[in-house]
Design a protein around this motif. Structure first.
Motif, PDB file in Angstrom:
ATOM      1  N   VAL A 199      -4.106   7.056  -1.624  1.00  0.00           N
ATOM      2  CA  VAL A 199      -3.892   5.634  -1.370  1.00  0.00           C
ATOM      3  C   VAL A 199      -3.824   4.897  -2.704  1.00  0.00           C
ATOM      4  CG1 VAL A 199      -4.718   3.524  -0.264  1.00  0.00           C
ATOM      5  CG2 VAL A 199      -5.136   5.746   0.835  1.00  0.00           C
ATOM      6  N   ASN A 219       1.451   5.733  -0.881  1.00  0.00           N
ATOM      7  CA  ASN A 219       0.849   7.062  -0.838  1.00  0.00           C
ATOM      8  C   ASN A 219       0.471   7.486  -2.254  1.00  0.00           C
ATOM      9  OD1 ASN A 219       1.261   8.229   2.100  1.00  0.00           O
ATOM     10  ND2 ASN A 219       3.128   7.105   1.579  1.00  0.00           N
ATOM     11  N   VAL A 261       0.853  -1.184   0.000  1.00  0.00           N
ATOM     12  CA  VAL A 261       0.000   0.000   0.000  1.00  0.00           C
ATOM     13  C   VAL A 261       0.892   1.239   0.000  1.00  0.00           C
ATOM     14  CG1 VAL A 261      -1.842   1.251   1.191  1.00  0.00           C
ATOM     15  CG2 VAL A 261      -1.783  -1.257   1.258  1.00  0.00           C
ATOM     16  N   VAL A 270       1.403   4.525   5.133  1.00  0.00           N
ATOM     17  CA  VAL A 270       0.414   5.467   4.612  1.00  0.00           C
ATOM     18  C   VAL A 270      -0.502   5.857   5.771  1.00  0.00           C
ATOM     19  CG1 VAL A 270      -1.525   5.710   2.985  1.00  0.00           C
ATOM     20  CG2 VAL A 270       0.539   4.440   2.327  1.00  0.00           C
ATOM     21  N   GLN A 307      -6.078   4.797   4.907  1.00  0.00           N
ATOM     22  CA  GLN A 307      -6.116   3.362   4.633  1.00  0.00           C
ATOM     23  C   GLN A 307      -7.466   2.752   5.031  1.00  0.00           C
ATOM     24  OE1 GLN A 307      -2.534   0.748   4.929  1.00  0.00           O
ATOM     25  NE2 GLN A 307      -1.780   2.342   6.301  1.00  0.00           N
TER      26      GLN A 307
END
Length: 415
Positions: free
Chosen positions: A263, A114, A112, A287, A292
Motif C-alpha cells: 500500500v 499498490n 492509493v 488496491v 487498505q
C-alpha cells in the motif's frame, strides 16, 4: 542519461518480435535480484547473510494485523471499491500528512496505490510526455530511472559522492537543466545512501525548482526514519509556492514494517491525481481492501511501534558504520536517515583477494557472495559504480556476523 522510449528494429517483422522494445529495455530490480539469490542460497543450506533488501526485520505491529483479520470477515471488503482508494483511507492519509509533515491536503488529492513503486510509475506517467527530462540525483533507487523511461521520459543523472555526503548542489542541478527539463526528482531521506538534506538545503533546492517552473516529484517513504540531529523536511511545506506543481509519493512499507502489504499513495494537484487514478482504474482497479484497512489502522494510529523500530535501526546504523570504516580501503559516511549504509569501495578495486581481482563493485559484490557468503548490492545498480549498499534492517547478530565476514575477507586485500 537514459534513453527515451526505445524503438523496435524496423528490419524485424512485428509478428516476429517476441518482447516489445519498451519492456525489453527494463532492467530487473537489482535489489530484489540480490535478495532472491541470497534466499535461494540459504534455502540450499548455505549460511548466507543478506544485506540486499530494504525490508525491516520486524513483524507488522499487532494492531494493524488485527484490523486486517477483522476486514477479512467483513463482506463489504469482498467486493470492488473505488479505484482511487477507500474514502476513509484517503481522508486518513490527508490527516496523517498534516500531522507528520505539516502539509494540508484534501482527500481528493490522494490516490492509493499498490505500493510505492506503482505510485512512482503512475505519477511519472501522468505528467511526462515522450522526451521530457527528469533530473535525477544519483546515487538513486533502482526503480526511478526505469519508471521514468517506461513513462516515456529521459532520466538525467546528477551525481554526488561521499565527499558531499551524497547530496547534490543547486549548482549541479542547474548545470543539468535544459529546455526539455520538466521534473526534478527529490528524495530525502535517501535510498540508497541514507543522506538527509538540511532545511536550508531543501529550501534552496525548492526555490530553484520554483524559479524555473519545474515539477517536483518527492519520495517521502523514509520520513520517520531520521537519526541524531537530522530533520525530515517536506519540500512543499518548506517551499509553499511549489505545491501546485509538486507530487509526493509515500506508503506504509518502511515506517510500519509492511513491505508485503503493498500500500502506497500519491498526493498532488487534483488534475494529476485524476489522471493517475484513471490509469490505475485500467491497470489494477482498487488496491486490496484488506491491505487498505490495515493501512488505515497504521496511518491513524500513533507512532509508538515506529519509534521502537527506529531505536533498533539507530543502534544498527552506528554499528555498521563503525565496522565498515575499520576495513582498509572502505570509506563509509554516516547515514542520517533510512536504513542503508553506502560505503565507497573504490580503494579495494583491482586488489588481490583470494586469488581474484575485482575491477568493479559488481565484481566485488560477486566475490563477497562467493567467498564470504554475504549478499550486498553493487553501486552499479544505483548509478554510481565503486560503491556497495548494505541494508541494516536485519537482526543485530546477523549484522555483526555479516560485517565481520567482510572484515576478514576484505582485510586480505593485497596489491
Amino acid at each position: 542519461m537514459s534513453a527515451a522510449f526505445p524503438h523496435p528494429d524496423p528490419s524485424i517483422r512485428p509478428a516476429d518480435r517476441r518482447v516489445s522494445a519498451r519492456i525489453g529495455a527494463i532492467a530487473e530490480s537489482a535489489t530484489l535480484a540480490v535478495d532472491a539469490k541470497a534466499k535461494a542460497l540459504k534455502a540450499a543450506g548455505r549460511p548466507v547473510i543478506g544485506f540486499g533488501a530494504g525490508e525491516p526485520d520486524f513483524p507488522t505491529p499487532g494492531y494493524i494485523v488485527d484490523a486486517a483479520v477483522a476486514a477479512c470477515r467483513d463482506p463489504k471488503n469482498h467486493r470492488y471499491t473505488p479505484a482511487g482508494g477507500l474514502p476513509e483511507l484517503k481522508a486518513a492519509i490527508a490527516a496523517k500528512t498534516l500531522r507528520d509533515s505539516g502539509w494540508a491536503v484534501d482527500a481528493s488529492q490522494v490516490l492509493v496505490t499498490n505500493g510505492g513503486k506503482q505510485a512512482i510509475y503512475e505519477a511519472f506517467a501522468a505528467i511526462l510526455d515522450p522526451g521530457d527530462e527528469v533530473v535525477v540525483p544519483a546515487p538513486y533507487w533502482t526503480t526511478y530511472p526505469e519508471s521514468i523511461q517506461l513513462a516515456g521520459g529521459v532520466a538525467v543523472d546528477v551525481v554526488a559522492d561521499e565527499t558531499t555526503g551524497y547530496k547534490v548542489s543547486v549548482e549541479q542541478l542547474e548545470a543539468a537543466r535544459t529546455e526539455n527539463t520538466k521534473v526534478l526528482l527529490f528524495v530525502s531521506p535517501s535510498n540508497p545512501t541514507g543522506a538527509v538534506y538540511t532545511r536550508a538545503e531543501v529550501e534552496a533546492v525548492g526555490r530553484w525548482a520554483a524559479e524555473h517552473g519545474l515539477w517536483v516529484l518527492t519520495d517521502e517513504i523514509y520520513e520517520h526514519l531520521v537519526y541524531g540531529d537530522a530533520e525530515f523536511v517536506s519540500l512543499p511545506v518548506a517551499v509553499p509556492e511549489l505545491a501546485g506543481k509538486c507530487i509526493v509519493v509515500n506508503g506504509v512499507a518502511k515506517t510500519y514494517a509492511m513491505t508485503g502489504w503493498r500500500v502506497g499513495w500519491v498526493i498532488g494537484p487534483q488534475d494529476v491525481i485524476k489522471a493517475a487514478t484513471n490509469l490505475q482504474s485500467h491497470a489494477t482497479s482498487n488496491v486490496s481492501n484488506v491491505a487498505q484497512v490495515a493501512a488505515l489502522a497504521a496511518v491513524s494510529g500513533d507512532l509508538t511501534a515506529v519509534d521502537e523500530m527506529k531505536v533498533a535501526f539507530d543502534r544498527r546504523r552506528k554499528t555498521i558504520v563503525r565496522m565498515l570504516n575499520e576495513i582498509a580501503g572502505v570509506v563509509c559516511p554516516e547515514p542520517e536517515g533510512a536504513f542503508y549504509a553506502y560505503p565507497s569501495v573504490k580503494g579495494l578495486l583491482d586488489k588481490e583477494i583470494r586469488g581474484r581481482r575485482a575491477k568493479s563493485s559488481a565484481e566485488l559484490a560477486a566475490l563477497i557472495l562467493d567467498e564470504a557468503e554475504v549478499a550486498v548490492v553493487p553501486g552499479e545498480a544505483f548509478g554510481t559504480p565503486g560503491y556497495l549498499r548494505l541494508s541494516y534492517a536485519l537482526g543485530d547478530e546477523d549484522l555483526v556476523e555479516g560485517v565481520s565476514r567482510l572484515q576478514r575477507l576484505l582485510g586480505e586485500a593485497r596489491d
